[in-house]
Design an enzyme around this catalytic site. Structure first.
Site, PDB file in Angstrom:
ATOM      1  N   ARG A   1       0.755  -1.395   0.151  1.00  0.00           N
ATOM      2  CA  ARG A   1       0.127   0.027  -0.067  1.00  0.00           C
ATOM      3  C   ARG A   1       0.616   0.831   0.047  1.00  0.00           C
ATOM      4  NH1 ARG A   1      -4.507  -0.217   1.704  1.00  0.00           N
ATOM      5  NH2 ARG A   1      -4.297  -1.184   3.984  1.00  0.00           N
ATOM      6  N   TYR A   2       1.578   1.343   0.817  1.00  0.00           N
ATOM      7  CA  TYR A   2       2.302   2.775   0.855  1.00  0.00           C
ATOM      8  C   TYR A   2       3.525   2.157  -0.385  1.00  0.00           C
ATOM      9  CZ  TYR A   2       0.253   2.826   5.527  1.00  0.00           C
ATOM     10  OH  TYR A   2      -0.760   3.520   6.489  1.00  0.00           O
TER      11      TYR A   2
ATOM     12  N   ARG B   1       7.507   0.001   1.466  1.00  0.00           N
ATOM     13  CA  ARG B   1       7.099  -0.878   2.768  1.00  0.00           C
ATOM     14  C   ARG B   1       5.727  -2.304   2.332  1.00  0.00           C
ATOM     15  NH1 ARG B   1       5.326   4.046   4.373  1.00  0.00           N
ATOM     16  NH2 ARG B   1       3.872   3.815   6.261  1.00  0.00           N
TER      17      ARG B   1
ATOM     18  N   CYS C   1      -3.537 -17.707  14.711  1.00  0.00           N
ATOM     19  CA  CYS C   1      -2.502 -17.506  15.989  1.00  0.00           C
ATOM     20  C   CYS C   1      -3.165 -18.362  17.258  1.00  0.00           C
ATOM     21  CB  CYS C   1      -3.875 -16.499  16.167  1.00  0.00           C
ATOM     22  SG  CYS C   1      -3.607 -14.826  14.872  1.00  0.00           S
TER      23      CYS C   1
ATOM     24  N   CYS D   1      -9.004 -12.461  17.993  1.00  0.00           N
ATOM     25  CA  CYS D   1      -9.214 -11.452  19.099  1.00  0.00           C
ATOM     26  C   CYS D   1     -10.493 -11.376  17.921  1.00  0.00           C
ATOM     27  CB  CYS D   1      -7.994  -9.937  18.632  1.00  0.00           C
ATOM     28  SG  CYS D   1      -6.883 -10.369  19.331  1.00  0.00           S
TER      29      CYS D   1
ATOM     30  N   CYS E   1     -10.949  -8.797  15.341  1.00  0.00           N
ATOM     31  CA  CYS E   1      -9.711  -9.365  13.945  1.00  0.00           C
ATOM     32  C   CYS E   1      -9.832  -8.361  12.863  1.00  0.00           C
ATOM     33  CB  CYS E   1      -9.482 -10.657  14.133  1.00  0.00           C
ATOM     34  SG  CYS E   1      -8.183 -10.778  12.442  1.00  0.00           S
TER      35      CYS E   1
ATOM     36  N   ARG F   1      -8.641  -8.755  10.381  1.00  0.00           N
ATOM     37  CA  ARG F   1      -7.990 -10.019   9.525  1.00  0.00           C
ATOM     38  C   ARG F   1      -9.038 -10.915   9.422  1.00  0.00           C
ATOM     39  NH1 ARG F   1      -2.760  -8.417   9.754  1.00  0.00           N
ATOM     40  NH2 ARG F   1      -2.779  -6.366   8.563  1.00  0.00           N
TER      41      ARG F   1
ATOM     42  N   ASP G   1     -10.930  -1.338  13.012  1.00  0.00           N
ATOM     43  CA  ASP G   1     -11.232  -0.940  11.584  1.00  0.00           C
ATOM     44  C   ASP G   1     -12.450  -1.649  11.114  1.00  0.00           C
ATOM     45  OD1 ASP G   1      -8.508  -0.126  10.892  1.00  0.00           O
ATOM     46  OD2 ASP G   1      -7.897  -2.235  10.425  1.00  0.00           O
TER      47      ASP G   1
ATOM     48  N   ASP H   1      -6.501   4.153  10.381  1.00  0.00           N
ATOM     49  CA  ASP H   1      -6.503   3.262   8.685  1.00  0.00           C
ATOM     50  C   ASP H   1      -7.379   3.379   8.344  1.00  0.00           C
ATOM     51  OD1 ASP H   1      -4.883   2.039   7.160  1.00  0.00           O
ATOM     52  OD2 ASP H   1      -4.383   0.165   8.978  1.00  0.00           O
TER      53      ASP H   1
ATOM     54  N   LYS I   1      -2.706   4.629   7.390  1.00  0.00           N
ATOM     55  CA  LYS I   1      -2.719   4.819   8.578  1.00  0.00           C
ATOM     56  C   LYS I   1      -2.523   6.499   8.378  1.00  0.00           C
ATOM     57  CE  LYS I   1      -1.171   0.624  10.463  1.00  0.00           C
ATOM     58  NZ  LYS I   1      -0.404   0.431   8.947  1.00  0.00           N
TER      59      LYS I   1
HETATM   60  C1  LIG Z   1       0.269  -0.083   9.090  1.00  0.00           C
HETATM   61  C2  LIG Z   1       1.071  -1.145   7.584  1.00  0.00           C
HETATM   62  C3  LIG Z   1       2.017  -1.103   7.166  1.00  0.00           C
HETATM   63  C4  LIG Z   1       2.796  -0.335   8.252  1.00  0.00           C
HETATM   64  O1  LIG Z   1       2.994   0.724   8.636  1.00  0.00           O
HETATM   65  P1  LIG Z   1       3.552   1.807   9.094  1.00  0.00           P
HETATM   66  O2  LIG Z   1       3.515   2.910   9.916  1.00  0.00           O
HETATM   67  O3  LIG Z   1       5.093   1.975   8.737  1.00  0.00           O
HETATM   68  O4  LIG Z   1       4.237   1.032  10.373  1.00  0.00           O
HETATM   69  C5  LIG Z   1       2.370  -1.458   5.971  1.00  0.00           C
HETATM   70  N1  LIG Z   1       1.785  -2.392   5.666  1.00  0.00           N
HETATM   71  C6  LIG Z   1       0.567  -1.819   5.080  1.00  0.00           C
HETATM   72  C7  LIG Z   1      -0.455  -2.036   4.309  1.00  0.00           C
HETATM   73  C8  LIG Z   1      -0.239  -1.413   6.886  1.00  0.00           C
HETATM   74  O5  LIG Z   1      -1.701  -1.465   7.338  1.00  0.00           O
END
Ligand SMILES: *Cc1c(COP(=O)(O)O)cnc(C)c1O
Length: 398
Positions: free
Chosen positions: A120-121, A124, A133, A137, A140, A142, A301, A338, A345
């Site tokens: 998404r980002y 990362r 798990c 929870c 959850c 997911r 969420d 989120d 986020k």
């Molecule tokens: C939370 C999350 C991350 C990591 O986010 P940070 O703000 O760097 O901790 C990376 N990818 C996805 C899809 C996430 O939901």
């Protein structure tokens, strides 16, 4: 609701299982084998409310019911409102769907170039390496794919995920999650971390896990050795309430920290569980004492059947206001939502800034007092830079 921190004690001991050998109790495979997984097992120890009975009937079509003996001990069985109980024992509310909710509320599937990997980002990825798990929870995020109760047919295929990361040089940060990655064997984790470490552009590796909270026995010297070997591996644990901060958890965090694992915590804001400043303050203080830095508080969420957990965002903001300035800066997490549908986020903060102009920024401090920070640089008449230098050449320090 009020919670007063008990500074002196950490819960410890075998509780309801005090009759079994300590070697069994401390064995994580014993804990997993003896999980409570249905209403009949729970009712050997406690009286379920009508709401809980209805929830347990339904649970296996949504998200499996499973609670480790260790975590079950933390439940106050006489209190239907116990904050531990509500996190893991299903309630009828799970059957109540709201129009705003979605199975995949964060749009993860759309951002998933290969099964089990969410990109998404820009720099990362979220790498889902298992669907299991130690305990589940009820809120959850997911639940669609975790425990496979909904026949979502998620099969973590981490060869494909690794291949994606290897061929995408923009990925410098890999977040290993699931399910709970620490349920993988030491050998599998060793292999997985080794493969990731071998990718030159992957600089930062972290694990998201609730194992230290549900199953601290899993944090064995062998596991710690794997984490140390591939370090630095960062870890986010998931503690929601100070009652979860037991001696066992503290010792598991010690073992991780001594293996060189920097620890953070993520909490989910949950109605009637931790949506209260006193509870959160007690929690973050306990976390710091365990070397865990509070990282995020999540607004929950919009998962299906989650309405009974949904806290008011205004409470979340007030919690941050009650922490910032009033306690150690390290203890203050970032509150985030989120964004539904997949926006990532977004920080949600109390407002301190009242006004910004070319001349000044006006803001309030933690006590509500107003201050101004000037943005102008008004020259004082008749000074030049020469005045700042004494005749012998020394710079006068102010
Ligand atoms: C939370 C999350 C991350 C990591 O986010 P940070 O703000 O760097 O901790 C990376 N990818 C996805 C899809 C996430 O939901």
């Amino acid at each position: 609701m009020s919670y007063t921190e008990d500074r002196a004690t950490w819960f410890e001991g075998q509780g309801l299982w005090r009759h079994i050998p300590e070697t069994d109790w401390r064995d994580w495979t014993w804990q997993l084998k003896h999980r409570l997984t249905n209403a009949a097992q729970l009712e050997q120890f406690m009286t379920l409310t009508a709401e809980e009975k209805a929830g347990c009937e339904f649970a296996n079509q949504k998200l499996s019911l499973a609670i480790t003996p260790y975590f079950f001990n933390l439940i106050d069985r006489d209190d239907p409102d116990c904050p531990i109980r509500k996190q893991v024992i299903p309630r009828a509310g799970e059957m109540q769907l709201s129009a705003e909710e979605k199975l995949d509320s964060l749009g993860e599937d759309e951002h998933s170039p290969v099964p089990g990997l969410v990109h998404r980002y820009p720099d990362r990825v979220l790498f889902l390496v298992t669907d299991r798990c130690a305990a589940y929870c009820r809120y959850c995020t997911r639940s669609r794919l975790v425990s496979n109760a909904q026949h979502y047919d998620f099969h973590p295929a981490y060869q494909q995920g690794l291949h994606y990361i290897e061929t995408h040089p923009e990925v410098r940060d890999v977040l290993i999650s699931g399910g709970d990655p620490l349920l993988l064997s030491d050998k599998k984790l060793d292999h997985l971390l080794g493969r990731l470490r071998a990718i030159p552009h992957v600089e930062f590796i972290r694990i998201g896990s609730r194992i230290p909270v549900f199953l601290p026995q899993r944090i064995t010297p062998g596991l710690c050795e794997v984490l140390r070997k591939h370090g630095p591996i960062w870890m986010s644990i998931h503690v929601n309430h100070p009652k979860e901060a037991t001696l066992e958890l503290k010792e598991a965090c010690d073992r991780l920290a001594f293996a060189g694992v920097p620890l953070g915590n993520q909490s989910v804001l949950l109605r009637g569980i931790n949506d209260d400043a006193d509870v959160m303050k007690a929690l973050v203080h306990r976390l710091l004492r365990m070397r865990v830095r509070p990282y995020y508080i999540y607004q929950m969420d919009l998962i299906t059947g989650g309405a009974h957990f949904k806290a008011d965002v205004r409470n979340g903001i007030e919690i941050i206001r009650a922490l910032r300035g009033h306690t150690t800066g390290y203890a203050v997490p970032q509150y985030v939502i989120d964004a539904p549908g997949g926006g990532g986020k977004v920080p949600i903060n109390p407002e301190y800034v009242e006004k910004i102009t070319d001349e000044e920024v006006v803001f309030r401090n933690f006590e509500g007092r107003r201050y101004s920070y000037p943005l102008l640089n008004t020259p004082v008449p008749d000074t030049t830079s020469a005045d700042l230098v004494k005749p012998d050449g020394d710079i006068i320090l102010h």
